[in-house]
Structure formats: C-alpha cells, structure tokens
Motif scaffolding. Sequence first.
Motif, mmCIF file in Angstrom:
data_model
loop_
_atom_site.group_PDB
_atom_site.id
_atom_site.type_symbol
_atom_site.label_atom_id
_atom_site.label_comp_id
_atom_site.label_asym_id
_atom_site.label_seq_id
_atom_site.Cartn_x
_atom_site.Cartn_y
_atom_site.Cartn_z
ATOM 1 N N VAL A 82 12.424 -18.671 2.048
ATOM 2 C CA VAL A 82 12.021 -17.747 0.997
ATOM 3 C C VAL A 82 12.458 -16.355 1.440
ATOM 4 C CG1 VAL A 82 10.074 -16.719 -0.233
ATOM 5 C CG2 VAL A 82 10.012 -19.147 0.388
ATOM 6 N N HIS A 83 13.073 -15.626 0.546
ATOM 7 C CA HIS A 83 13.440 -14.232 0.818
ATOM 8 C C HIS A 83 13.036 -13.451 -0.422
ATOM 9 C CE1 HIS A 83 16.776 -11.068 1.816
ATOM 10 N NE2 HIS A 83 15.560 -10.563 1.813
ATOM 11 N N LEU A 84 12.163 -12.482 -0.215
ATOM 12 C CA LEU A 84 11.692 -11.694 -1.354
ATOM 13 C C LEU A 84 11.559 -10.233 -0.982
ATOM 14 C CD1 LEU A 84 8.363 -11.005 -0.992
ATOM 15 C CD2 LEU A 84 8.274 -13.459 -1.311
ATOM 16 N N ARG A 85 11.561 -9.406 -2.022
ATOM 17 C CA ARG A 85 11.322 -7.972 -1.873
ATOM 18 C C ARG A 85 9.954 -7.713 -2.479
ATOM 19 N NH1 ARG A 85 14.689 -3.540 -1.302
ATOM 20 N NH2 ARG A 85 13.928 -1.605 -2.181
ATOM 21 N N LEU A 86 9.075 -7.103 -1.685
ATOM 22 C CA LEU A 86 7.721 -6.800 -2.135
ATOM 23 C C LEU A 86 7.572 -5.286 -2.243
ATOM 24 C CD1 LEU A 86 4.889 -7.880 -2.824
ATOM 25 C CD2 LEU A 86 4.350 -7.715 -0.393
ATOM 26 N N SER A 87 7.454 -4.801 -3.469
ATOM 27 C CA SER A 87 7.232 -3.376 -3.727
ATOM 28 C C SER A 87 5.781 -3.209 -4.145
ATOM 29 C CB SER A 87 8.129 -2.879 -4.859
ATOM 30 O OG SER A 87 9.484 -3.095 -4.560
ATOM 31 N N VAL A 88 5.093 -2.220 -3.572
ATOM 32 C CA VAL A 88 3.685 -1.997 -3.892
ATOM 33 C C VAL A 88 3.496 -0.553 -4.349
ATOM 34 C CG1 VAL A 88 1.314 -2.139 -3.043
ATOM 35 C CG2 VAL A 88 3.061 -3.636 -2.062
ATOM 36 N N THR A 89 2.813 -0.390 -5.485
ATOM 37 C CA THR A 89 2.459 0.919 -6.002
ATOM 38 C C THR A 89 0.987 0.876 -6.398
ATOM 39 O OG1 THR A 89 4.697 1.220 -6.864
ATOM 40 C CG2 THR A 89 2.995 2.698 -7.719
ATOM 41 N N ASP A 90 0.188 1.709 -5.762
ATOM 42 C CA ASP A 90 -1.255 1.776 -6.032
ATOM 43 C C ASP A 90 -1.916 0.399 -5.990
ATOM 44 O OD1 ASP A 90 -1.217 4.553 -6.304
ATOM 45 O OD2 ASP A 90 -0.629 4.406 -8.416
ATOM 46 N N GLY A 91 -1.539 -0.382 -4.979
ATOM 47 C CA GLY A 91 -2.158 -1.684 -4.772
ATOM 48 C C GLY A 91 -1.634 -2.805 -5.640
ATOM 49 N N VAL A 92 -0.686 -2.513 -6.517
ATOM 50 C CA VAL A 92 -0.131 -3.539 -7.408
ATOM 51 C C VAL A 92 1.237 -3.974 -6.884
ATOM 52 C CG1 VAL A 92 0.600 -4.061 -9.763
ATOM 53 C CG2 VAL A 92 -1.366 -2.538 -9.370
ATOM 54 N N PRO A 93 1.366 -5.259 -6.506
ATOM 55 C CA PRO A 93 2.638 -5.727 -5.969
ATOM 56 C C PRO A 93 3.618 -6.134 -7.065
ATOM 57 C CG PRO A 93 1.020 -7.475 -5.848
ATOM 58 C CD PRO A 93 0.315 -6.267 -6.411
ATOM 59 N N THR A 94 4.897 -5.887 -6.813
ATOM 60 C CA THR A 94 5.977 -6.390 -7.653
ATOM 61 C C THR A 94 6.874 -7.212 -6.733
ATOM 62 O OG1 THR A 94 5.896 -4.450 -9.077
ATOM 63 C CG2 THR A 94 7.907 -5.785 -9.148
ATOM 64 N N GLU A 102 11.038 -21.245 -5.712
ATOM 65 C CA GLU A 102 10.477 -22.570 -6.003
ATOM 66 C C GLU A 102 9.424 -23.009 -4.987
ATOM 67 O OE1 GLU A 102 14.435 -23.430 -3.818
ATOM 68 O OE2 GLU A 102 13.626 -21.916 -5.169
ATOM 69 N N TYR A 103 9.268 -22.247 -3.892
ATOM 70 C CA TYR A 103 8.276 -22.590 -2.868
ATOM 71 C C TYR A 103 7.024 -21.712 -2.919
ATOM 72 C CZ TYR A 103 12.441 -24.851 -1.073
ATOM 73 O OH TYR A 103 13.562 -25.604 -0.961
ATOM 74 N N ILE A 104 7.020 -20.680 -3.758
ATOM 75 C CA ILE A 104 5.886 -19.752 -3.805
ATOM 76 C C ILE A 104 5.123 -19.933 -5.115
ATOM 77 C CG2 ILE A 104 5.178 -17.331 -3.780
ATOM 78 C CD1 ILE A 104 6.319 -18.174 -1.130
ATOM 79 N N ALA A 105 3.842 -20.296 -4.990
ATOM 80 C CA ALA A 105 2.977 -20.408 -6.172
ATOM 81 C C ALA A 105 2.410 -19.043 -6.528
ATOM 82 C CB ALA A 105 1.858 -21.407 -5.912
ATOM 83 N N SER A 106 2.053 -18.242 -5.508
ATOM 84 C CA SER A 106 1.518 -16.907 -5.787
ATOM 85 C C SER A 106 1.606 -16.011 -4.554
ATOM 86 C CB SER A 106 0.059 -16.990 -6.246
ATOM 87 O OG SER A 106 -0.760 -17.453 -5.202
ATOM 88 N N VAL A 107 1.625 -14.718 -4.823
ATOM 89 C CA VAL A 107 1.516 -13.682 -3.796
ATOM 90 C C VAL A 107 0.337 -12.823 -4.235
ATOM 91 C CG1 VAL A 107 2.631 -11.723 -2.668
ATOM 92 C CG2 VAL A 107 4.018 -13.674 -3.407
ATOM 93 N N ALA A 108 -0.693 -12.738 -3.380
ATOM 94 C CA ALA A 108 -1.920 -12.052 -3.784
ATOM 95 C C ALA A 108 -2.500 -11.239 -2.636
ATOM 96 C CB ALA A 108 -2.952 -13.075 -4.257
ATOM 97 N N SER A 179 -4.989 -2.338 -1.223
ATOM 98 C CA SER A 179 -5.270 -0.979 -0.735
ATOM 99 C C SER A 179 -4.015 -0.227 -0.318
ATOM 100 C CB SER A 179 -6.233 -1.032 0.451
ATOM 101 O OG SER A 179 -7.484 -1.510 0.036
ATOM 102 N N ILE A 180 -2.858 -0.860 -0.434
ATOM 103 C CA ILE A 180 -1.598 -0.192 -0.093
ATOM 104 C C ILE A 180 -1.261 0.778 -1.230
ATOM 105 C CG2 ILE A 180 0.863 -0.502 0.391
ATOM 106 C CD1 ILE A 180 -0.963 -1.621 2.578
ATOM 107 N N VAL A 181 -1.025 2.032 -0.884
ATOM 108 C CA VAL A 181 -0.717 3.060 -1.882
ATOM 109 C C VAL A 181 0.726 2.933 -2.354
ATOM 110 C CG1 VAL A 181 -0.535 5.543 -2.267
ATOM 111 C CG2 VAL A 181 -2.443 4.623 -0.954
ATOM 112 N N SER A 182 1.638 2.740 -1.394
ATOM 113 C CA SER A 182 3.053 2.597 -1.755
ATOM 114 C C SER A 182 3.802 1.949 -0.593
ATOM 115 C CB SER A 182 3.679 3.955 -2.083
ATOM 116 O OG SER A 182 3.699 4.770 -0.915
ATOM 117 N N GLY A 183 4.975 1.419 -0.908
ATOM 118 C CA GLY A 183 5.829 0.845 0.122
ATOM 119 C C GLY A 183 6.651 -0.316 -0.387
ATOM 120 N N VAL A 184 7.703 -0.605 0.366
ATOM 121 C CA VAL A 184 8.614 -1.696 0.028
ATOM 122 C C VAL A 184 8.954 -2.438 1.306
ATOM 123 C CG1 VAL A 184 10.850 -2.319 -0.985
ATOM 124 C CG2 VAL A 184 9.614 -0.324 -1.848
#
Length: 191
Positions: A82-94, A102-108, A179-184
């Motif tokens: 699995v290779h993904l990019r996780l961007s977080v803004t005000d605690g909301v992940p993208t 196909e191997y990830i059901a959720s990221v929470a 609780s993450i304010v921002s980051g990638v």
Amino acid sequence: MSTKQRQDFFVGGDWSRSKRSDRANWTPTLYSFAQAIVAGVEKVRNRYPQDRYTTYLMNFNNNLNFGGNDDLSVRNVGARRVHLRLSVTDGVPTVTYRKGSEYIASVASAPEGILFTFKNVPTGTVPLHDIKYTSSEGFKIDAIRSIGYDYMRSYGSASLLIGLKETPSASVSHTPLSSIVSGVAEIKIEL
C-alpha cells in the motif's frame, strides 16, 4: 493472439526478432497490453495463498532469480503493498492512494494515532510501515509542536495502529490523527 495483434505492438508492423528487441520499435499498444496483463495478474493474485518460501524476481531482460530463503533484503514481487499520501487539515484526513487501495478498508483517527483497517489480507500477515513526512514541519500538533515519533502500537492481519507522539518518552501522551492541525505524509505499508 492474431498476427495482426502482434504486428500492432511494433512500429510499421515489423515484429522480426531484431525489431522486437529494440524498444524504440515498441508502440503504445504494446505498453497498454503489458499494463493490462500486469493489472489482471495483480487483481487475481490475491485470491490465492502466498507461499513465503517460493518467490521469484524477473526483469524484462529475462533475468530470473529464484529466492527461497527468509532474507528480508529479498523483496517478493508478489507482496501486497500500500502506498498512500495522507494530507491532514484541522484533524480531517484526505487519503490519495498511489497503490494498494484494495487492501485498505478505512483510515481513521484513534486515541493513540492513526488506525488502518485492512481488507483482502490473509490471516497471519504482519504489516510493516514507513512514513516520510513531505510537508516542511511534518504533522503539526499546534503552532509550535510537531509529531516527532511514530511506531507500530498494535498490528495484525486486520489492522495497523500507528502511534503518534511528539517525542518517544513514556511521559508524553499520544496524539490522535484528529488533533493534527496540518501536515502531509507518504505512507507505505507492506502486507
């Protein structure tokens, strides 16, 4: 496969041995066909159990290398990645998947960090992960502090919980993803 289909793989329809071995004569049709084969094999591959002691590595120059030992330096080309990019803004992940959705059901968010829940992963699988922070300050907790330590808090074939802390001290509390304010970050998980 018909002769006409084979000819479409090469410039001018010439598929003689000398023309086939020169990549300058390969057409986009050949690359599209190869990509479709790879995608089909990857889709079906996960329906069968993997034997960790029978692996092979092969490149397009017909160099075949069999590996049967448990040397971690040998990477199994049949491994689930699995290779993904996780961007977080005000605690909301993208999440943007580069490979292995196909191997990830959720990221929470979890109280200790990030919880990845798996699907289509055989029982007994032990995941390994790697995180590379791609924003200049990593995952920001607030205007001053950032996540400086991540580790596999709990793991198995069903899920992976990555613990997030400012430092690796036992006296420092965990930081949930929410609780993450921002980051990638670029995250890779071997399954």
